[in-house]
Design a protein around this motif. Structure first.
Motif, PDB file in Angstrom:
ATOM      1  N   ALA A   6       0.793  -1.222   0.000  1.00  0.00           N
ATOM      2  CA  ALA A   6       0.000   0.000   0.000  1.00  0.00           C
ATOM      3  C   ALA A   6       0.832   1.283   0.000  1.00  0.00           C
ATOM      4  O   ALA A   6       0.402   2.301  -0.530  1.00  0.00           O
ATOM      5  CB  ALA A   6      -0.932  -0.012   1.211  1.00  0.00           C
ATOM      6  N   GLN A   7       2.025   1.238   0.598  1.00  0.00           N
ATOM      7  CA  GLN A   7       2.773   2.487   0.792  1.00  0.00           C
ATOM      8  C   GLN A   7       4.004   2.632  -0.103  1.00  0.00           C
ATOM      9  O   GLN A   7       4.806   3.544   0.093  1.00  0.00           O
ATOM     10  CB  GLN A   7       3.230   2.592   2.258  1.00  0.00           C
ATOM     11  N   ALA A  20      -7.418  -0.657  -9.278  1.00  0.00           N
ATOM     12  CA  ALA A  20      -8.687  -0.918  -8.602  1.00  0.00           C
ATOM     13  C   ALA A  20      -8.871   0.112  -7.482  1.00  0.00           C
ATOM     14  O   ALA A  20      -7.899   0.668  -6.967  1.00  0.00           O
ATOM     15  CB  ALA A  20      -8.694  -2.330  -8.031  1.00  0.00           C
ATOM     16  N   ALA A  21     -10.132   0.323  -7.112  1.00  0.00           N
ATOM     17  CA  ALA A  21     -10.445   1.370  -6.139  1.00  0.00           C
ATOM     18  C   ALA A  21     -10.126   0.915  -4.718  1.00  0.00           C
ATOM     19  O   ALA A  21     -11.000   0.768  -3.868  1.00  0.00           O
ATOM     20  CB  ALA A  21     -11.905   1.763  -6.269  1.00  0.00           C
ATOM     21  N   ALA A  22      -8.848   0.677  -4.474  1.00  0.00           N
ATOM     22  CA  ALA A  22      -8.400   0.208  -3.160  1.00  0.00           C
ATOM     23  C   ALA A  22      -6.923   0.552  -3.036  1.00  0.00           C
ATOM     24  O   ALA A  22      -6.262   0.794  -4.050  1.00  0.00           O
ATOM     25  CB  ALA A  22      -8.587  -1.298  -3.050  1.00  0.00           C
ATOM     26  N   PRO A  23      -6.400   0.586  -1.813  1.00  0.00           N
ATOM     27  CA  PRO A  23      -4.936   0.640  -1.693  1.00  0.00           C
ATOM     28  C   PRO A  23      -4.347  -0.608  -2.352  1.00  0.00           C
ATOM     29  O   PRO A  23      -5.056  -1.587  -2.567  1.00  0.00           O
ATOM     30  CB  PRO A  23      -4.703   0.611  -0.176  1.00  0.00           C
ATOM     31  N   PRO A  44      -2.788  -4.069  -2.644  1.00  0.00           N
ATOM     32  CA  PRO A  44      -2.537  -5.227  -1.775  1.00  0.00           C
ATOM     33  C   PRO A  44      -1.138  -5.791  -2.029  1.00  0.00           C
ATOM     34  O   PRO A  44      -0.622  -5.675  -3.142  1.00  0.00           O
ATOM     35  CB  PRO A  44      -3.602  -6.223  -2.215  1.00  0.00           C
ATOM     36  N   THR A  45      -0.563  -6.399  -1.018  1.00  0.00           N
ATOM     37  CA  THR A  45       0.777  -6.985  -1.181  1.00  0.00           C
ATOM     38  C   THR A  45       0.715  -8.342  -1.884  1.00  0.00           C
ATOM     39  O   THR A  45       1.549  -8.635  -2.731  1.00  0.00           O
ATOM     40  CB  THR A  45       1.461  -7.134   0.197  1.00  0.00           C
ATOM     41  N   LEU A  81      -3.640 -10.895  -5.481  1.00  0.00           N
ATOM     42  CA  LEU A  81      -4.497  -9.708  -5.573  1.00  0.00           C
ATOM     43  C   LEU A  81      -3.841  -8.615  -6.416  1.00  0.00           C
ATOM     44  O   LEU A  81      -4.507  -7.907  -7.168  1.00  0.00           O
ATOM     45  CB  LEU A  81      -4.805  -9.175  -4.166  1.00  0.00           C
ATOM     46  N   ILE A 115      -4.548  -8.708 -10.105  1.00  0.00           N
ATOM     47  CA  ILE A 115      -5.818  -8.197 -10.643  1.00  0.00           C
ATOM     48  C   ILE A 115      -6.042  -6.731 -10.254  1.00  0.00           C
ATOM     49  O   ILE A 115      -7.050  -6.133 -10.610  1.00  0.00           O
ATOM     50  CB  ILE A 115      -7.026  -9.058 -10.189  1.00  0.00           C
ATOM     51  N   TYR A 116      -5.109  -6.186  -9.546  1.00  0.00           N
ATOM     52  CA  TYR A 116      -5.220  -4.785  -9.105  1.00  0.00           C
ATOM     53  C   TYR A 116      -4.970  -3.830 -10.267  1.00  0.00           C
ATOM     54  O   TYR A 116      -5.585  -2.775 -10.373  1.00  0.00           O
ATOM     55  CB  TYR A 116      -4.194  -4.553  -7.992  1.00  0.00           C
ATOM     56  N   GLY A 134      -2.945 -11.520   3.562  1.00  0.00           N
ATOM     57  CA  GLY A 134      -2.028 -11.317   2.445  1.00  0.00           C
ATOM     58  C   GLY A 134      -1.942  -9.870   1.982  1.00  0.00           C
ATOM     59  O   GLY A 134      -1.113  -9.538   1.150  1.00  0.00           O
ATOM     60  N   LYS A 135      -2.759  -9.017   2.522  1.00  0.00           N
ATOM     61  CA  LYS A 135      -2.738  -7.620   2.066  1.00  0.00           C
ATOM     62  C   LYS A 135      -1.554  -6.852   2.617  1.00  0.00           C
ATOM     63  O   LYS A 135      -1.142  -5.829   2.066  1.00  0.00           O
ATOM     64  CB  LYS A 135      -4.036  -6.912   2.451  1.00  0.00           C
ATOM     65  N   LEU A 146     -10.063  -8.296  -3.111  1.00  0.00           N
ATOM     66  CA  LEU A 146      -9.432  -7.072  -3.604  1.00  0.00           C
ATOM     67  C   LEU A 146     -10.152  -5.833  -3.097  1.00  0.00           C
ATOM     68  O   LEU A 146      -9.519  -4.840  -2.757  1.00  0.00           O
ATOM     69  CB  LEU A 146      -9.410  -7.077  -5.141  1.00  0.00           C
ATOM     70  N   VAL A 166     -11.935  -1.732   2.284  1.00  0.00           N
ATOM     71  CA  VAL A 166     -11.433  -0.461   1.765  1.00  0.00           C
ATOM     72  C   VAL A 166     -11.921   0.687   2.654  1.00  0.00           C
ATOM     73  O   VAL A 166     -11.170   1.617   2.951  1.00  0.00           O
ATOM     74  CB  VAL A 166     -11.871  -0.241   0.302  1.00  0.00           C
TER      75      VAL A 166
END
Ligand code: TPP
Ligand code: MG
Lengths: 359, 311
Positions: free
Chosen positions: A133-134, A303-306, A308-309, A313, A316-317, B96-97, B306, B310
């Motif tokens: 995310a960062q 995608a409309a999200a931070p 993912p590691t 995911l 598909i981000y 996993g995030k 995913l 959020v």
């Protein structure tokens, strides 16, 4: 007015090194600031050896102090230097937003034109191998929103060399450049350099001519668009691809002329869609002449999200060659069942999969 | 102390060993590409995390950094969920995030780790303010590297903590490096005297390999926090054996010498107490094997994940 880039065959990394070298060599008052700028890795090889040649008084290793150092750059710019400040992730510049937005962007206007703040801020967008995310944000729209800033996203070696030379030698205001980490190892041959669609190296670029659909793209998505365009060309779909390059100053005529011909528009950006480059390009079309559109605009981005590691995911981000090709074909054919065979590789997956740092 | 000192030492050594061997397993697994996440290893620095966390109760809370495997384990986070997180699997502590850089285990007071340097320092101060507000006898530790003390937010946090006398222990984990850059190239100030200027009590532990001392000093400082004595500041000097990020050694890179490692290697508790360590290896290995097996068996997160969590 159009012109060809001056670049010779260089990787993105080599182009960055050349641009940094030329800035230092061409202007005795150019300064380069960054964390780790003089270490053995030299900002992914873009500053290596420069301290030996130009001195550590000009290649300045800085403490972890993003806001302060950005302010130092502004002060130096106000007093005759040309500072270049590099952040190995665009995410870290968020600590310096006050200096960039409240000061650098406004110094000229707020004082009625008494000052210029000529400086370049290099930001590297991270992607792949669990950046998370960062370490992966693509923050162009945050900067492009602000009057007073020029924001570029070089998508080829020629774009780097020409734009950075222009920034250092000619441009009098603050420039924010977002580089893409995954392009560093890619080599760009001069014959593949897009044609510059305007008077300065900050202008938009034409990646390919076509008649069925307009694709407006940024950064690494311009490379994906080129690959999708090549795939589709041999399958009866012709793409007009515009690499936006300077996202803060978009020549609306360039976009409108293309969309007026094709009637269809797809925007492929490296970032989130809301309030971003996608939204801005749509604004231009909606305000100029939405009547040229024969179908709703299609936008692609993160995608409309931070971010993912997990790889499952992250895969598909981001849009990839397959999803981009499919979206273009669907837009052109006007139906989901577009009958176009899709490329098997997931994206520039060869590059991404091989990427394991250095970070 | 309820347990005899040698039992206590053994416990601390075992935890140090567990962290070392887990991270060595990460190194071993890395070429297989099963762990696709940048890893900032604590190898060489484990005693700092172990000593600090020994002094904490499960109710005490901890904020830390991307170099967080050791803290996650020392604070009591579970191993299978750690491994699955590193693997980017659904069974991971954050599904996993998070990956390696953002470990957390709130059930044991591990409140998260950030990959943006210095950014969790003020969280420790705010959490301590909340503990005080709620009248809890809870202590907060916020851990950061020597490089983080250059950031403005560190200064702002010290000031606020002292002004409001909140129960936070600032811990500077000083490995004298920020990536490849030495302290002398980055800092014109002396970290301890600078902290003192805020009117905070300071303590320095020169030997970051001294498990017992770190545990004892921390226990004393936390007791003072709980008694309302205001914030405390502790620097622990330590040494990073591995490269800044990634599984490798980098003594040939030129920015430091292998000889710098010698004194640390000598005082490394896993070397000093090699005979005790020997007896623990099999059990530690089995524990790690189980965690790895769990990670291997855990499914990747489903695509629907995913867009969950959020907002
Ligand atoms: C705000 C910010 N600036 C820069 C970085 C890049 N970076 C990551 S770790 C690091 C060094 C930090 O050193 P220190 O605080 O001493 O921690 P250590 O890594 O030694 O444990 C740097 C510069 C970052 N992650 N965040
Ligand atoms: Mg450090």
């Amino acid at each position: 007015m159009t012109h060809q880039s001056t670049a010779t065959s260089l990787s993105y990394r080599e182009a960055l090194h050349k641009a940094m070298h030329d800035a230092m060599a061409g202007n005795p008052n150019a300064l380069l600031f960054g964390q780790g700028i003089n270490d053995h890795k030299g900002i992914f090889g873009t500053t290596t050896g420069l301290a030996d040649k130009f001195g550590k008084h000009r290649l300045i290793e800085v403490p972890l102090a993003e806001e302060g150092v950005t302010g130092n750059c502004i002060g130096a710019a106000l007093n005759g230097a040309y500072p270049i400040n590099v952040h190995i992730r665009s995410d870290f510049v968020l600590l310096a937003m006050n200096q960039i937005i409240n000061l650098a962007a406004k110094y000229k206007y707020m004082f009625g034109g008494l000052f210029d703040v000529p400086m370049l801020v290099r930001l590297v967008i991270g992607r792949s191998w669990g950046q998370g995310a960062q370490h992966s944000q693509s923050l162009q729209s945050l900067f492009a929103h602000i009057p007073g800033l020029t924001v570029i996203m070089p998508a080829s070696s020629g774009s780097i060399v020409d734009s950075y030379a222009h920034a250092v030698r000619k441009h009098r205001g603050p420039v924010i450049s977002l580089e893409h980490r995954l392009m560093y190892d890619l080599k760009f041959e001069p014959e593949h350099e897009p044609v510059v669609l305007g008077a300065t190296p900050f202008s938009q670029r034409k990646v390919s001519h076509g008649s069925d659909v307009t694709i407006v793209s940024t950064s690494i998505m311009s490379l994906e668009a080129r690959r999708a365009g090549e795939w589709l060309a041999s399958r009866g779909i012709s793409c007009d691809i515009i690499d936006l390059h300077c996202v803060s100053h978009i020549d609306a005529d360039v976009i409108m002329k293309s969309v007026a011909r094709t009637g269809k528009l797809l925007v492929a950006d490296t970032s989130w869609q809301p309030y971003g480059v996608s939204a801005e390009v749509c604004r231009i079309v909606a305000m100029r002449d939405p009547g040229v559109l024969k179908a709703p605009v299609v936008c692609m981005g993160m995608a409309a999200a931070p971010c993912p590691t997990a790889k499952a995911l992250e895969d598909i981000y981001y849009p990839n060659l397959t999803t981009l090709t499919d979206a273009i074909a669907t837009l052109v054919r006007g139906k989901k069942d577009n009958g176009i065979e899709l490329p098997h590789e997931r994206s520039m997956a060869d590059v991404y999969k091989k990427f394991k740092g250095p970070f | 102390m309820l347990t005899a000192p040698n039992e206590r030492l053994k416990r601390l050594i075992r935890q140090t060993l567990l962290i070392r061997r887990i991270e060595e397993r990460v190194i071993e697994l890395y070429p297989s590409d099963k762990i696709q996440s940048p890893v900032h290893l604590s190898i060489g620095q484990e005693p700092v995390a172990v000593g600090l966390c020994e002094a904490m109760t499960p109710q005490d809370i901890l904020f830390t950094t991307y170099r967080g495997h050791a803290y996650y384990i020392a604070k009591g986070g579970t191993l299978p969920e750690l491994m699955a997180e590193l693997y980017g699997r659904s069974g991971g502590v954050s599904g996993g995030k998070a990956g390696s850089m953002h470990l957390a285990a709130p059930e044991v007071g591990m409140m998260g780790s950030s990959a943006v340097v210095a950014s969790t320092i003020p969280h420790g101060v705010g959490a301590a303010l909340a503990a005080k507000l709620r009248g809890e006898k809870q202590a907060v530790i916020t851990v950061f590297g020597d490089g983080a003390t250059e950031e403005g937010v560190y200064h702002e946090s010290l000031n606020f903590a002292v002004l409001h006398k909140v129960p936070v222990l600032f811990v500077c984990e000083n490995n004298a490096l920020a990536v490849h850059t030495s302290l002398a190239e980055r800092q014109a100030f002396d970290t301890e005297s600078h902290a003192k200027a805020y009117g905070i009590n300071t303590t320095v532990i020169e030997d970051g390999n001294d498990l017992i001392k770190i545990g004892d000093v921390t226990a004393k400082l936390l007791a003072s926090l709980r008694a309302g004595g205001g914030p405390e500041w502790l620097m622990i000097k330590t040494y990073r054996y591995k490269e800044h990020v990634g599984p490798g050694d980098d003594f040939d890179a030129g920015y430091r010498k292998r000889a710098d490692m010698e004194p640390w290697w000598k005082s490394d508790p896993l070397n000093r107490y090699a005979d005790i360590v020997k007896g623990m290896e099999a059990e530690v290995k089995a524990e790690i094997d189980r965690a790895v097996a769990f990670a291997e068996a855990s499914a990747p997160p489903a695509p629907e994940q995913l867009l969950t969590d959020v907002e």
